[in-house]
Design a protein around this motif. Structure first.
Motif, PDB file in Angstrom:
ATOM      1  N   THR A  67       0.825  -1.215   0.000  1.00  0.00           N
ATOM      2  CA  THR A  67       0.000   0.000   0.000  1.00  0.00           C
ATOM      3  C   THR A  67       0.858   1.263   0.000  1.00  0.00           C
ATOM      4  O   THR A  67       0.505   2.254  -0.666  1.00  0.00           O
ATOM      5  CB  THR A  67      -0.954   0.020   1.212  1.00  0.00           C
ATOM      6  OG1 THR A  67      -0.201  -0.157   2.419  1.00  0.00           O
ATOM      7  CG2 THR A  67      -1.999  -1.067   1.112  1.00  0.00           C
ATOM      8  N   THR A  71       0.839   4.024  -2.959  1.00  0.00           N
ATOM      9  CA  THR A  71       0.649   5.452  -2.708  1.00  0.00           C
ATOM     10  C   THR A  71       1.761   6.272  -3.362  1.00  0.00           C
ATOM     11  O   THR A  71       1.499   7.336  -3.940  1.00  0.00           O
ATOM     12  CB  THR A  71       0.616   5.728  -1.189  1.00  0.00           C
ATOM     13  OG1 THR A  71      -0.388   4.916  -0.574  1.00  0.00           O
ATOM     14  CG2 THR A  71       0.308   7.189  -0.898  1.00  0.00           C
ATOM     15  N   ILE A  88      -5.117  -1.530  -3.413  1.00  0.00           N
ATOM     16  CA  ILE A  88      -5.340  -1.465  -1.962  1.00  0.00           C
ATOM     17  C   ILE A  88      -6.437  -2.438  -1.534  1.00  0.00           C
ATOM     18  O   ILE A  88      -6.309  -3.134  -0.517  1.00  0.00           O
ATOM     19  CB  ILE A  88      -5.673  -0.020  -1.548  1.00  0.00           C
ATOM     20  CG1 ILE A  88      -4.382   0.810  -1.537  1.00  0.00           C
ATOM     21  CG2 ILE A  88      -6.349   0.029  -0.183  1.00  0.00           C
ATOM     22  CD1 ILE A  88      -4.573   2.269  -1.288  1.00  0.00           C
ATOM     23  N   ASN A  92      -5.847  -6.056   0.934  1.00  0.00           N
ATOM     24  CA  ASN A  92      -6.599  -6.494   2.115  1.00  0.00           C
ATOM     25  C   ASN A  92      -6.836  -8.005   2.094  1.00  0.00           C
ATOM     26  O   ASN A  92      -6.863  -8.658   3.142  1.00  0.00           O
ATOM     27  CB  ASN A  92      -7.950  -5.773   2.181  1.00  0.00           C
ATOM     28  CG  ASN A  92      -7.839  -4.412   2.840  1.00  0.00           C
ATOM     29  OD1 ASN A  92      -6.753  -3.875   2.998  1.00  0.00           O
ATOM     30  ND2 ASN A  92      -8.961  -3.839   3.219  1.00  0.00           N
ATOM     31  N   ASN A 218      -8.027  -4.326  10.868  1.00  0.00           N
ATOM     32  CA  ASN A 218      -8.087  -3.876   9.485  1.00  0.00           C
ATOM     33  C   ASN A 218      -8.037  -2.352   9.388  1.00  0.00           C
ATOM     34  O   ASN A 218      -7.440  -1.807   8.458  1.00  0.00           O
ATOM     35  CB  ASN A 218      -9.350  -4.410   8.802  1.00  0.00           C
ATOM     36  CG  ASN A 218      -9.171  -5.800   8.249  1.00  0.00           C
ATOM     37  OD1 ASN A 218      -8.771  -5.994   7.111  1.00  0.00           O
ATOM     38  ND2 ASN A 218      -9.435  -6.796   9.077  1.00  0.00           N
ATOM     39  N   THR A 222      -4.367   0.616   8.059  1.00  0.00           N
ATOM     40  CA  THR A 222      -4.303   1.786   7.172  1.00  0.00           C
ATOM     41  C   THR A 222      -3.314   2.833   7.674  1.00  0.00           C
ATOM     42  O   THR A 222      -2.986   3.772   6.942  1.00  0.00           O
ATOM     43  CB  THR A 222      -5.696   2.450   7.053  1.00  0.00           C
ATOM     44  OG1 THR A 222      -6.077   3.003   8.334  1.00  0.00           O
ATOM     45  CG2 THR A 222      -6.745   1.446   6.633  1.00  0.00           C
ATOM     46  N   THR A 225      -0.067   3.606   5.557  1.00  0.00           N
ATOM     47  CA  THR A 225      -0.406   4.282   4.298  1.00  0.00           C
ATOM     48  C   THR A 225      -0.701   5.759   4.539  1.00  0.00           C
ATOM     49  O   THR A 225      -0.260   6.621   3.772  1.00  0.00           O
ATOM     50  CB  THR A 225      -1.629   3.627   3.644  1.00  0.00           C
ATOM     51  OG1 THR A 225      -1.518   2.208   3.736  1.00  0.00           O
ATOM     52  CG2 THR A 225      -1.760   4.017   2.194  1.00  0.00           C
ATOM     53  N   LEU A 226      -1.431   6.049   5.608  1.00  0.00           N
ATOM     54  CA  LEU A 226      -1.758   7.437   5.928  1.00  0.00           C
ATOM     55  C   LEU A 226      -0.504   8.231   6.281  1.00  0.00           C
ATOM     56  O   LEU A 226      -0.357   9.390   5.864  1.00  0.00           O
ATOM     57  CB  LEU A 226      -2.756   7.489   7.093  1.00  0.00           C
ATOM     58  CG  LEU A 226      -4.163   6.951   6.798  1.00  0.00           C
ATOM     59  CD1 LEU A 226      -4.958   6.793   8.086  1.00  0.00           C
ATOM     60  CD2 LEU A 226      -4.899   7.875   5.831  1.00  0.00           C
ATOM     61  N   ALA A 240      -4.808   7.145   0.045  1.00  0.00           N
ATOM     62  CA  ALA A 240      -4.607   6.707   1.430  1.00  0.00           C
ATOM     63  C   ALA A 240      -5.893   6.834   2.242  1.00  0.00           C
ATOM     64  O   ALA A 240      -6.239   5.945   3.027  1.00  0.00           O
ATOM     65  CB  ALA A 240      -3.490   7.525   2.075  1.00  0.00           C
ATOM     66  N   HIS A 243      -8.293   4.081   1.533  1.00  0.00           N
ATOM     67  CA  HIS A 243      -7.973   2.866   2.299  1.00  0.00           C
ATOM     68  C   HIS A 243      -8.665   2.892   3.662  1.00  0.00           C
ATOM     69  O   HIS A 243      -9.252   1.899   4.105  1.00  0.00           O
ATOM     70  CB  HIS A 243      -6.454   2.766   2.468  1.00  0.00           C
ATOM     71  CG  HIS A 243      -5.980   1.439   2.950  1.00  0.00           C
ATOM     72  ND1 HIS A 243      -4.717   1.225   3.465  1.00  0.00           N
ATOM     73  CD2 HIS A 243      -6.603   0.231   3.025  1.00  0.00           C
ATOM     74  CE1 HIS A 243      -4.588  -0.031   3.798  1.00  0.00           C
ATOM     75  NE2 HIS A 243      -5.713  -0.663   3.555  1.00  0.00           N
ATOM     76  N   LEU A 244      -8.606   4.054   4.313  1.00  0.00           N
ATOM     77  CA  LEU A 244      -9.245   4.205   5.622  1.00  0.00           C
ATOM     78  C   LEU A 244     -10.765   4.105   5.507  1.00  0.00           C
ATOM     79  O   LEU A 244     -11.413   3.372   6.270  1.00  0.00           O
ATOM     80  CB  LEU A 244      -8.850   5.552   6.235  1.00  0.00           C
ATOM     81  CG  LEU A 244      -9.512   5.918   7.568  1.00  0.00           C
ATOM     82  CD1 LEU A 244      -9.144   4.918   8.654  1.00  0.00           C
ATOM     83  CD2 LEU A 244      -9.120   7.330   7.997  1.00  0.00           C
ATOM     84  N   ASN A 247     -11.994   0.459   4.807  1.00  0.00           N
ATOM     85  CA  ASN A 247     -11.983  -0.431   5.974  1.00  0.00           C
ATOM     86  C   ASN A 247     -12.986   0.012   7.039  1.00  0.00           C
ATOM     87  O   ASN A 247     -13.544  -0.826   7.763  1.00  0.00           O
ATOM     88  CB  ASN A 247     -10.575  -0.518   6.562  1.00  0.00           C
ATOM     89  CG  ASN A 247      -9.661  -1.393   5.729  1.00  0.00           C
ATOM     90  OD1 ASN A 247     -10.111  -2.096   4.823  1.00  0.00           O
ATOM     91  ND2 ASN A 247      -8.379  -1.355   5.997  1.00  0.00           N
TER      92      ASN A 247
END
Length: 341
Positions: A67, A71, A88, A92, A218, A222, A225-226, A240, A243-244, A247
């Protein structure tokens, strides 16, 4: 709780985390220079991007690596946002491979695996083969760490104190929070899922609580990535944030479903605690990807809107600060002139 037993448990945790990290590093060396090109060549559309993300993450054994790399590729324009979110979503699914390996319980084969790895390391001069040897040695340590954790956790739970401690995570929100914090701290969902498998196997954590903890894990996944996207451009930040949001949406779906259906009862026929966690983790991510795949463009637009709004607020605050500094400096200058005359 005996101190020696507690130390044994943390020793098992350390061995397990070390093995996960070493497996990831070894596979990254094997794929050195190919990871970026693979992601670029195979991700022709969003569907293929999901398959590529799942396959590469399962191979590299690190969803964070995939991930973060994705990014970075979106940031430099090598991948589109649509391709990035596909990878992404696939990552998972790919991250569940470690849990599946643990559930299959190859502990009996660990001595033969480490022997094969040691022979390759001893006689091979090729860097690629040496990386393969490191991977096999780390894989054997994975099962050693799991077995050590199980034995220590079983001993610690004889008086029921460990079960009492983790009973605090039995509610939906506390379970999700525990999963999120533990994964954000360790920076590896594979590691936290493996630790959870060992605790569920000895009954220290209930199956019901493990479902909510997996959901939180999960979300915690993230975090890397953040962090990576903080100084990137808006497209990378949107990827990013997607992704959050992805999930969070998946976790919300499970929590709503659990209000009407006892989720853990759906897998009641699975006798193994490690197998139960593995199946929940796998099906959670696979079902989330299948259900939310058509909604990916909407989630991406939402993440772009959130990032855009945040950037505008940030830009406005910076402009306000510049104006304040300008006014402050002029007032100081005028005051000095007044004092001079």
């Amino acid at each position: 709780m005996e101190l020696s037993t507690l130390c044994g448990f943390f020793c098992g945790v350390g061995i397990f985390i070390f093995s996960v990290l070493e497996m990831s590093e070894a596979m990254k060396k094997l794929c050195l220079g190919r990871l970026e090109s693979l992601l670029q060549k195979l991700c022709v559309n969003r569907f293929l991007a999901v398959l590529t993300g799942a396959a590469v993450t399962g191979l590299v054994q690190s969803s964070a690596a995939v991930t973060v790399c994705t990014t970075a590729l979106v940031d430099c324009g090598a991948l589109s946002s649509s391709q990035g979110v596909g990878i992404i979503m696939g990552s998972n699914i790919g991250t569940t491979v470690t849990g599946v390996l643990i559930a299959l319980n190859f502990s009996a084969a660990a001595p033969f695996i480490v022997l094969a790895g040691a022979i390759i390391l001893l006689f091979s001069k090729s860097e690629k083969f040496r990386s393969l040897g490191c991977f096999l040695c780390a894989l054997s340590l994975l099962f050693v760490g799991i077995d050590t954790m199980k034995e220590a956790a079983a001993a610690l739970d004889r008086d029921g104190k460990l079960t009492l401690l983790f009973s605090l995570c039995s509610s939906r929100l506390t379970g999700v929070l525990f999963g999120f914090v533990s994964t954000a701290l360790l920076q590896s969902s594979s590691a936290t899922v493996g630790i959870l498998q060992s605790l569920v196997s000895v009954g220290a954590v209930s199956r019901k609580a493990s479902v909510y903890i997996v959901c939180g894990q999960n979300i915690g996944a993230t975090f890397p990535t953040l962090l990576c996207a903080v100084r990137s451009d808006e497209k990378a930040k949107s990827t990013a944030v997607f992704h959050l949001l992805f999930n969070l949406a998946a976790t919300s779906g499970v929590l709503v479903l659990s209000l009407f259906v006892p989720v853990e009862a759906l897998f009641s026929k699975i006798n193994s605690g490690a197998g139960f966690v593995s199946v929940v983790h796998l099906l959670f991510n696979a079902a989330a990807t299948a259900v939310l795949f058509p909604l990916a463009p909407f989630l991406l637009k939402l993440s772009s809107a959130l990032v855009g709004k945040t950037e505008k607020i940030k830009k406005h605050s910076q402009q306000s600060k510049h104006i304040q500094d300008f006014v402050k400096n002029r007032l100081i200058f005028i005051k000095k002139l007044q004092n001079f005359f």
